[in-house]
Scaffold this active site. Structure first.
Site: not given
Ligand code: NAD
Length: 521
Positions: A198-199, A202, A220, A254
């Site tokens: 994710g981001s 987070v 990741e 990503c």
């Molecule tokens: P996000 O960080 O918003 O969410 C990811 C996960 O974290 C979700 O399951 C969400 O429920 C959880 N989450 C969100 N806020 C939280 C908190 N405060 N506390 C605990 N858990 C929390 O990410 P997104 O918007 O779903 O994804 C986009 C990001 O992911 C982009 O930056 C992208 O580049 C990255 N990404 C990376 C890869 C990789 O393999 N490197 C793959 C896909 C996406």
């Protein structure tokens, strides 16, 4: 069948799910390779049998065309699971380090042991690939596993929650659905490994929470992945691959190219080639096209609209949006500089800024002044150009003449570096992520004949023998700074093992008794 409603898991249930998986792991059934293979096969069939339902869920969540869902997500995940299924027996075998005179007698062994129960937290953009791929690694390693899909892709999350208990061992493998409170509850528990995708924002929360329970974490993440375009490159060929990788899944990848570095004289022909390619891809415009995805939410479309509205560059293609319909047109912006709104964060949407540079050196300097990206792309047929860029930059992956496809390349780890993530996976790397390499020795009694000098009472003789044992001869000082050469007072000598053994045995007073057992004189 229709798209499912997402039901969040209750907070009380979350602890029970974790405990159930732990108990099932401790039952020992995951130790069997046959069991792991059966679960992997079931996982592959889960995707295959329900491919149409997954296509529907992805269409609902992301407005995703079926071809994109099959190519980038469903088909590629089945391929990954199958490849792990094929190799798990080989990977799980113990390994032995290179033969070493000092250690061979103790049979040094690397036991491949499952870490325990893993937690996999997924993002919304590839809501199958990003959780099922690593889950296959966790199953192969013999771990239990809890998935936490993104609540932002609810149809896919609900489908995973329905199917996983039907296809897989329901005690070992489970889905927890929810948002921040549910993920926070999960993070209050100890895990034997956490994979978070994710981001970066987070990720800081995840890593802080994991520090409290000493749960190991792989992250990741994303970032701004740059593209270098050699002025001598065939721009038509370049833009075909580049526009595809940028605008597939409406830019929510990503590893999507985030911005392009083009030498000043090439900007006009490059823009022309981009426009021609986009006109071929979407002849009636992207909004009317059935080959173009949507943003995950109105909020996400609105964020991108804000970035486009704030640019000081010139929009040379696209620029329109319909926030409520989650639509943002493929957009190319020329004349962007590093202080622009479009350079302020990972775009993660269908907007491509072009930065004009004097030369490749300036482009390298610009990339090196920012966070290490998840991927770095070079379009060139000149090896010297490609090597110059790769050798003078850092990124999770370095890809020439294509974009985003490396995530599926067998044998390569997929992951970032520093702010774009730590640790990599897919294939054997996924297996390794969830495997504890348990170093093991079995030391026979007779070895004390050789290193008995380690035991008290210490004597000068024993100390000399041990000193020789732990002082390998080093290469000559040639090439070191003069002060270090001058400090030389003769090179240390490595004693032959047998001479050393005799010296130590003699000095320690350890001898073989008449019955062949170790004894003391
Ligand atoms: P996000 O960080 O918003 O969410 C990811 C996960 O974290 C979700 O399951 C969400 O429920 C959880 N989450 C969100 N806020 C939280 C908190 N405060 N506390 C605990 N858990 C929390 O990410 P997104 O918007 O779903 O994804 C986009 C990001 O992911 C982009 O930056 C992208 O580049 C990255 N990404 C990376 C890869 C990789 O393999 N490197 C793959 C896909 C996406």
């Amino acid at each position: 069948m229709g798209v499912l409603e997402l039901k969040f898991t209750s907070l009380e249930e979350i602890t029970v799910i974790r405990e159930k998986s732990r108990a099932a792991f401790l039952s020992g059934r995951t130790k069997s390779i046959a069991f792991r293979k059966q679960q992997l096969l079931a996982l592959a069939y889960l995707l295959k049998d329900n491919a149409t339902r997954f296509q529907e869920s992805l269409a609902s969540d992301l407005g995703r065309p079926v071809l994109e869902s099959n190519f980038l997500e469903i088909g590629s995940t089945i391929t990954e699971v199958k490849s792990i299924y094929d190799s798990v027996a080989k990977w799980a075998k113990p390994e032995y380090p290179a033969w070493s005179f000092n250690w061979f007698a103790m049979k040094p062994t690397l036991r491949k042991e499952p870490k325990g129960v893993a937690l996999i937290i997924g993002p919304f953009n590839y809501p199958i690939w990003c959780v099922i791929n690593p889950m296959a690694g966790a199953i192969a390693a013999g771990c239990g596993c809890v998935l936490k899909p993104s609540e932002q892709s609810p149809a896919t999350a609900a489908l995973l929650a329905e199917l996983i208990p039907k296809y897989l061992d329901p005690e070992l493998y489970a889905v927890v659905n929810g948002a921040i409170p549910e993920t926070t509850k999960l993070l209050d528990l100890q895990w034997d490994h956490i994979l978070y995708t994710g981001s970066g924002r987070v990720a800081r929360i995840i890593l802080s929470a994991a520090a409290k329970t000493l749960s190991p974490v792989t992250t990741e993440l994303g970032g701004k992945s740059p593209v270098f375009v050699d002025p001598k490159a065939d721009l038509k060929a370049v833009t075909k691959r580049l526009m595809w990788g940028k605008f597939v899944n409406a830019g929510q990848t990503c590893t999507a190219p985030d911005y392009v570095l083009v030498e000043k004289d090439s900007v006009k022909p490059f823009v022309k080639a981009c426009k021609e390619t986009l006109e071929e891809f979407y002849p009636d415009g992207a909004e009317a096209s059935n080959s173009y995805s949507r943003l995950i939410s109105p909020a996400s479309a609105s964020r991108l609209k804000g970035l486009i509205d704030g640019t000081k560059g010139t929009i040379v293609y696209g620029g329109t949006s319909d926030v409520e319909k989650r639509f943002v047109e493929p957009t190319i912006v020329e004349g962007v500089d590093v202080s622009d709104s479009l350079m302020s964060e990972e775009l993660f949407g269908p907007v491509l800024p072009i930065i004009a540079v004097e030369n490749v050196d300036e482009a390298i300097k610009l990339v090196n002044s920012r966070d290490h990206p998840l991927a770095l792309y070079v379009f060139s047929s000149d090896s010297a150009y490609k090597n110059k860029v790769f050798d003078n930059t850092q990124s999770g992956a370095a890809v020439a003449n294509d974009v985003i496809i490396h995530g599926g390349a067998e044998g390569l780890p997929f992951g970032g570096i520093g702010p774009s993530g730590s640790g990599g996976y897919t294939g054997k790397f996924s297996f390794d992520m969830f495997t504890h390499l348990r170093g093991s020795l079995d030391n026979p009694k007779w070895v004390d004949l050789l290193i008995g000098g380690r035991f008290p009472p210490y004597t000068p003789k024993k100390a000399a023998a041990i000193e020789a044992f732990v002082s390998p001869s080093l290469p000559s000082r040639k090439g070191l700074p003069p002060a270090l050469v001058a400090a030389a007072n003769g090179s240390s000598q490595r004693w032959g093992w047998f001479l050393l053994a005799i010296a130590v045995a003699a000095s320690s007073g350890v001898v073989l008794t008449s019955r062949g057992r170790l004894g003391s004189a």
